[in-house]
Design a protein around this motif. Structure first.
Motif, PDB file in Angstrom:
ATOM      1  N   VAL A 189      21.016 -31.150  15.999  1.00 60.43           N
ATOM      2  CA  VAL A 189      22.137 -30.998  16.940  1.00 60.43           C
ATOM      3  C   VAL A 189      23.457 -30.897  16.175  1.00 60.43           C
ATOM      4  O   VAL A 189      24.303 -30.047  16.479  1.00 60.43           O
ATOM      5  CB  VAL A 189      22.162 -32.171  17.947  1.00 60.43           C
ATOM      6  CG1 VAL A 189      23.458 -32.197  18.725  1.00 60.43           C
ATOM      7  CG2 VAL A 189      20.975 -32.077  18.878  1.00 60.43           C
ATOM      8  N   PHE A 190      23.636 -31.731  15.168  1.00 58.63           N
ATOM      9  CA  PHE A 190      24.869 -31.667  14.392  1.00 58.63           C
ATOM     10  C   PHE A 190      24.931 -30.402  13.537  1.00 58.63           C
ATOM     11  O   PHE A 190      26.013 -29.873  13.296  1.00 58.63           O
ATOM     12  CB  PHE A 190      25.047 -32.929  13.549  1.00 58.63           C
ATOM     13  CG  PHE A 190      25.617 -34.066  14.342  1.00 58.63           C
ATOM     14  CD1 PHE A 190      26.980 -34.186  14.527  1.00 58.63           C
ATOM     15  CD2 PHE A 190      24.787 -34.993  14.949  1.00 58.63           C
ATOM     16  CE1 PHE A 190      27.514 -35.207  15.282  1.00 58.63           C
ATOM     17  CE2 PHE A 190      25.309 -36.020  15.703  1.00 58.63           C
ATOM     18  CZ  PHE A 190      26.680 -36.140  15.871  1.00 58.63           C
ATOM     19  N   LEU A 224      25.718 -42.259  14.722  1.00 58.49           N
ATOM     20  CA  LEU A 224      24.607 -42.074  15.643  1.00 58.49           C
ATOM     21  C   LEU A 224      23.264 -42.401  14.983  1.00 58.49           C
ATOM     22  O   LEU A 224      22.386 -42.999  15.598  1.00 58.49           O
ATOM     23  CB  LEU A 224      24.620 -40.653  16.192  1.00 58.49           C
ATOM     24  CG  LEU A 224      23.758 -40.358  17.401  1.00 58.49           C
ATOM     25  CD1 LEU A 224      24.142 -41.271  18.545  1.00 58.49           C
ATOM     26  CD2 LEU A 224      23.925 -38.912  17.824  1.00 58.49           C
ATOM     27  N   LEU A 225      23.130 -42.007  13.727  1.00 58.32           N
ATOM     28  CA  LEU A 225      21.894 -42.323  13.003  1.00 58.32           C
ATOM     29  C   LEU A 225      21.743 -43.827  12.801  1.00 58.32           C
ATOM     30  O   LEU A 225      20.631 -44.355  12.832  1.00 58.32           O
ATOM     31  CB  LEU A 225      21.857 -41.589  11.668  1.00 58.32           C
ATOM     32  CG  LEU A 225      21.610 -40.083  11.733  1.00 58.32           C
ATOM     33  CD1 LEU A 225      21.729 -39.459  10.362  1.00 58.32           C
ATOM     34  CD2 LEU A 225      20.255 -39.789  12.347  1.00 58.32           C
ATOM     35  N   ASN A 226      22.863 -44.524  12.581  1.00 59.71           N
ATOM     36  CA  ASN A 226      22.796 -45.984  12.426  1.00 59.71           C
ATOM     37  C   ASN A 226      22.375 -46.662  13.728  1.00 59.71           C
ATOM     38  O   ASN A 226      21.726 -47.702  13.708  1.00 59.71           O
ATOM     39  CB  ASN A 226      24.136 -46.547  11.960  1.00 59.71           C
ATOM     40  CG  ASN A 226      24.366 -46.270  10.487  1.00 59.71           C
ATOM     41  OD1 ASN A 226      23.420 -46.051   9.729  1.00 59.71           O
ATOM     42  ND2 ASN A 226      25.620 -46.275  10.090  1.00 59.71           N
ATOM     43  N   VAL A 249      20.313 -45.300  15.911  1.00 62.02           N
ATOM     44  CA  VAL A 249      18.912 -44.968  16.141  1.00 62.02           C
ATOM     45  C   VAL A 249      18.012 -45.771  15.219  1.00 62.02           C
ATOM     46  O   VAL A 249      16.952 -46.251  15.629  1.00 62.02           O
ATOM     47  CB  VAL A 249      18.684 -43.451  15.967  1.00 62.02           C
ATOM     48  CG1 VAL A 249      17.211 -43.113  15.991  1.00 62.02           C
ATOM     49  CG2 VAL A 249      19.429 -42.696  17.052  1.00 62.02           C
ATOM     50  N   LEU A 265      16.070 -34.555  15.185  1.00 61.46           N
ATOM     51  CA  LEU A 265      16.733 -33.956  16.338  1.00 61.46           C
ATOM     52  C   LEU A 265      18.245 -34.151  16.264  1.00 61.46           C
ATOM     53  O   LEU A 265      19.015 -33.219  16.541  1.00 61.46           O
ATOM     54  CB  LEU A 265      16.190 -34.565  17.632  1.00 61.46           C
ATOM     55  CG  LEU A 265      16.780 -34.023  18.924  1.00 61.46           C
ATOM     56  CD1 LEU A 265      16.440 -32.547  19.069  1.00 61.46           C
ATOM     57  CD2 LEU A 265      16.263 -34.795  20.107  1.00 61.46           C
ATOM     58  N   ILE A 266      18.682 -35.329  15.857  1.00 61.09           N
ATOM     59  CA  ILE A 266      20.113 -35.589  15.703  1.00 61.09           C
ATOM     60  C   ILE A 266      20.695 -34.705  14.609  1.00 61.09           C
ATOM     61  O   ILE A 266      21.765 -34.113  14.767  1.00 61.09           O
ATOM     62  CB  ILE A 266      20.362 -37.083  15.414  1.00 61.09           C
ATOM     63  CG1 ILE A 266      20.010 -37.915  16.638  1.00 61.09           C
ATOM     64  CG2 ILE A 266      21.811 -37.327  14.991  1.00 61.09           C
ATOM     65  CD1 ILE A 266      20.020 -39.394  16.397  1.00 61.09           C
ATOM     66  N   GLY A 267      19.973 -34.596  13.495  1.00 57.24           N
ATOM     67  CA  GLY A 267      20.420 -33.710  12.416  1.00 57.24           C
ATOM     68  C   GLY A 267      20.516 -32.268  12.867  1.00 57.24           C
ATOM     69  O   GLY A 267      21.464 -31.550  12.516  1.00 57.24           O
ATOM     70  N   GLN A 282      27.731 -38.276  13.018  1.00 53.67           N
ATOM     71  CA  GLN A 282      26.298 -38.197  12.756  1.00 53.67           C
ATOM     72  C   GLN A 282      25.806 -39.491  12.106  1.00 53.67           C
ATOM     73  O   GLN A 282      24.760 -40.024  12.475  1.00 53.67           O
ATOM     74  CB  GLN A 282      25.990 -37.011  11.865  1.00 53.67           C
ATOM     75  CG  GLN A 282      24.508 -36.828  11.607  1.00 53.67           C
ATOM     76  CD  GLN A 282      24.216 -35.619  10.727  1.00 53.67           C
ATOM     77  OE1 GLN A 282      25.127 -34.999  10.176  1.00 53.67           O
ATOM     78  NE2 GLN A 282      22.960 -35.287  10.602  1.00 53.67           N
ATOM     79  N   MET A 302      13.272 -38.461  15.992  1.00 51.87           N
ATOM     80  CA  MET A 302      14.584 -38.570  16.593  1.00 51.87           C
ATOM     81  C   MET A 302      15.690 -38.266  15.589  1.00 51.87           C
ATOM     82  O   MET A 302      16.696 -37.659  15.944  1.00 51.87           O
ATOM     83  CB  MET A 302      14.741 -39.978  17.181  1.00 51.87           C
ATOM     84  CG  MET A 302      15.964 -40.150  18.002  1.00 51.87           C
ATOM     85  SD  MET A 302      15.857 -39.147  19.460  1.00 51.87           S
ATOM     86  CE  MET A 302      17.105 -39.833  20.445  1.00 51.87           C
ATOM     87  N   ILE A 303      15.484 -38.689  14.346  1.00 53.88           N
ATOM     88  CA  ILE A 303      16.474 -38.445  13.305  1.00 53.88           C
ATOM     89  C   ILE A 303      16.617 -36.948  13.041  1.00 53.88           C
ATOM     90  O   ILE A 303      17.727 -36.445  12.871  1.00 53.88           O
ATOM     91  CB  ILE A 303      16.095 -39.210  12.013  1.00 53.88           C
ATOM     92  CG1 ILE A 303      16.215 -40.713  12.263  1.00 53.88           C
ATOM     93  CG2 ILE A 303      16.980 -38.798  10.853  1.00 53.88           C
ATOM     94  CD1 ILE A 303      15.709 -41.572  11.142  1.00 53.88           C
TER      95      ILE A 303
END
Length: 104
Positions: free
Chosen positions: A8-9, A99-101, A103, A4-6, A96, A1-2
């Motif tokens: 997207v940003f 959002l990571l915090n 997750v 994927l967030i990275g 970012q 998941m981390i």
């Protein structure tokens, strides 16, 4: 998941960078047309000008409503580039991180 967030940003940052390059290219193209270095009767040049206008016009229109032209010079692309750079430098990393915090 981390990851994927990275990713997207990363895509958002890359799209904003491409938008800045499109604004710079549009400004240079408009100067070349204004000084009659290139001509819009050329279909290739006309196609590039229409594409750049279609990409940059939605971003520049709100700035052009607020900021009047100074003489014959439109400074709205400069302000838009500054705002986009601020978003890239400050808001995207903060969003970012937040959002990571959430997750983790």
């Amino acid at each position: 998941m981390i990851a994927l967030i990275g990713f997207v940003f990363f895509i958002l940052d890359s799209l904003l960078s491409l938008l800045v390059f499109a604004m710079i290219a549009s400004a240079i193209l408009s100067w070349l047309v204004a000084f009659d270095v290139i001509n819009l009767r050329n279909q290739f040049v006309y196609g590039i000008a229409k594409f750049l206008d279609a990409v940059t016009r939605p971003v520049l229109a709100p700035f052009q409503k607020i900021i009047p032209p100074l003489g014959n010079v439109d400074v709205s692309p400069i302000i838009a580039i500054l705002v986009i750079s601020g978003v890239q430098r400050y808001l995207l990393p903060a969003a970012q991180g937040a959002l990571l915090n959430l997750v983790v």
